[in-house]
Design a protein around this motif. Structure first.
Motif, short mmCIF file in Angstrom:
data_model
loop_
_atom_site.label_atom_id
_atom_site.label_comp_id
_atom_site.label_asym_id
_atom_site.label_seq_id
_atom_site.Cartn_x
_atom_site.Cartn_y
_atom_site.Cartn_z
N GLN A 316 -37.39 12.68 15.44
CA GLN A 316 -36.94 11.30 15.72
C GLN A 316 -35.99 11.76 14.88
OE1 GLN A 316 -39.82 9.83 12.94
NE2 GLN A 316 -40.06 8.01 14.98
N ASN A 339 -35.49 5.08 11.79
CA ASN A 339 -35.65 5.65 12.89
C ASN A 339 -35.33 5.88 14.31
OD1 ASN A 339 -36.66 7.11 9.68
ND2 ASN A 339 -38.28 8.29 10.53
N CYS A 340 -35.69 6.82 15.15
CA CYS A 340 -35.40 6.42 16.14
C CYS A 340 -35.91 7.56 17.06
CB CYS A 340 -33.51 6.60 16.26
SG CYS A 340 -33.32 5.55 18.39
N ASP A 341 -36.23 6.81 18.00
CA ASP A 341 -37.84 8.54 18.61
C ASP A 341 -37.07 8.60 19.88
OD1 ASP A 341 -39.92 8.75 21.21
OD2 ASP A 341 -40.57 9.40 19.25
#
Length: 414
Positions: A316, A339-341
């Motif tokens: 992430q 938060n970015c996956d």
């Protein structure tokens, strides 16, 4: 030239996207997914084959057809001809920062609006600042056109976050720390997550932060400490100079200190140090077999392309703003972040999270310019100068939901 008033009534519009790297691909995908607003899309780049590949992915994944074209964004006349042929309402610039001014000139020449994700820097000097673009203020205002600058994540969303905090949480903001972590793993020995030229120029120049009304310059990567990132844990974070600081301290003059932190793993730093020590990060041309070559441009050619990293990327990113200030006479802290996956981004638009977190806000900025009268006014603007609330709402709707913590201890000395 269409008047601004006429433009505001047109809620559905053609858009020209220039740049077919990782970010350009995300912008094209996300605009195609919102075809009720972006009724026609033209993706253009120096290399048309890259545009065609993205267009084929979009058609296969989303059932939307976009147009493609070849253009050299360094040449104003070429861009002008393309704009006249396609007749878009606005141009989204996700090419190189070197091309910001030529594309702004093309927009002025053809009467269309402009948006970019990174401020201008000259190709032959590792220096970036907003002065060159802010100088266009009167020309855009007189033309009834808008230029929205730095509408990615950082810059971009970090400024929206700060404006939102200022509007809803503080009477005065005093301390701002923008913290940016990429805890992903792409499996490569060394690669940059966006254009290697821009990335390495940014990291190797001296750091700088704002304190007590002036800029403090430090040797590159000389201030660092572990910072805890939600869902990730502690990561060593380094103070860099980043462009949004320049506009934020101008637009929020109560700030006593403003800094930008970014994480780097030890392997990355070791590679970078070796490359710098042997001259491969230099932007000064050297003679090689009778030709002038720029070492950093050659390095870019041999490194993995950022848009090739997505398929096997795991982990992430976490990017946010940590702010301390005063509300109702009391000290207050505020932390807002996303938060970015990486893997989820690849599933949706065949991109890694660093490209995604830049491309989605560019689409949102363009969407607001096309549909929200508060977000369209003649002149040149940074995103924190506009109402943050609709942008924050759209982040939640289009893949970058945000979180907040109020009055928690922050990992900084005040």
């Amino acid at each position: 030239m269409a008047s601004l008033k006429t433009f505001k009534r047109n809620k559905m519009s053609k858009v020209l996207i220039i740049g077919a790297g990782g970010v350009g691909s995300v912008v094209a995908h996300k605009c195609a997914l919102n075809s009720n607003v972006f009724t026609e899309i033209l993706l253009a780049s120096r290399t048309k084959a890259k545009c065609d590949k993205i267009a084929a992915e979009i058609r296969e994944m989303h059932g939307v057809t976009i147009q493609t074209a070849q253009v050299d964004a360094d040449i104003v006349a070429e861009t002008v001809l393309l704009i006249k042929r396609f007749q878009p309402t606005m141009l989204i610039n996700v090419a190189l920062p070197y091309q910001d001014l030529t594309l702004m000139e093309a927009c002025l020449a053809t009467g269309i609006h402009y948006l970019d994700t990174a401020n201008y820097e000259p190709k032959d000097v590792a220096k970036f600042e907003y002065s060159w673009q802010w100088a266009y203020q009167e020309r855009f205002k007189e033309a009834g056109l808008m230029a929205l600058l730095g509408c990615g994540f950082d810059p971009g969303v970090t400024q929206v976050y700060t404006a939102y905090a200022n509007k809803h949480h503080f009477d005065e903001m005093h301390y701002l720390d923008i913290i940016d972590c990429n805890a992903g793993d792409h499996g490569k020995a060394f690669a940059t997550n966006f254009n290697p030229e821009i990335n390495i120029r940014e990291i190797t120049q001296p750091g700088r932060y704002w304190e007590n009304g002036e800029w403090v310059e430090i040797p590159a990567m000389s201030i660092h400490k572990p910072i805890e990132y939600p869902g990730i844990g502690p990561k060593e974070s380094y103070v860099l100079y980043h462009e949004e600081l320049e506009s934020l301290v101008k637009n929020f003059p109560t700030l006593k200190r403003a800094r930008f932190w970014m994480t780097f793993g030890q392997a990355y730093i070791t590679h970078l140090n070796v490359l710098e020590n042997v001259g491969m990060t230099s932007i000064k041309p050297i003679k090689f077999q009778g030709m002038d070559i720029v070492p950093l441009e050659f390095l870019k050619a041999v490194l993995p392309a950022p848009d090739s990293l997505g398929e096997n990327y795991s982990g992430q990113t976490s990017i946010g703003c940590q702010i301390k200030g005063i509300e109702n006479g009391e000290e207050k802290t505020y932390y807002v972040w996303n938060n970015c996956d990486h893997a989820e981004c690849y599933k949706e638009v065949k991109a890694q999270a660093v490209s995604y977190t830049t491309g989605v806000p560019a689409m949102i900025g363009a969407m607001l310019m096309l549909t929200n009268e508060e977000w369209l006014k003649p002149g040149v603007y940074n995103v924190e100068e506009l109402n943050p609330d609709p942008f924050m709402d759209l982040l939640n709707q289009h893949g970058l939901p945000w979180n907040e913590r109020i009055n928690v201890p922050l990992p900084h000395e005040y």
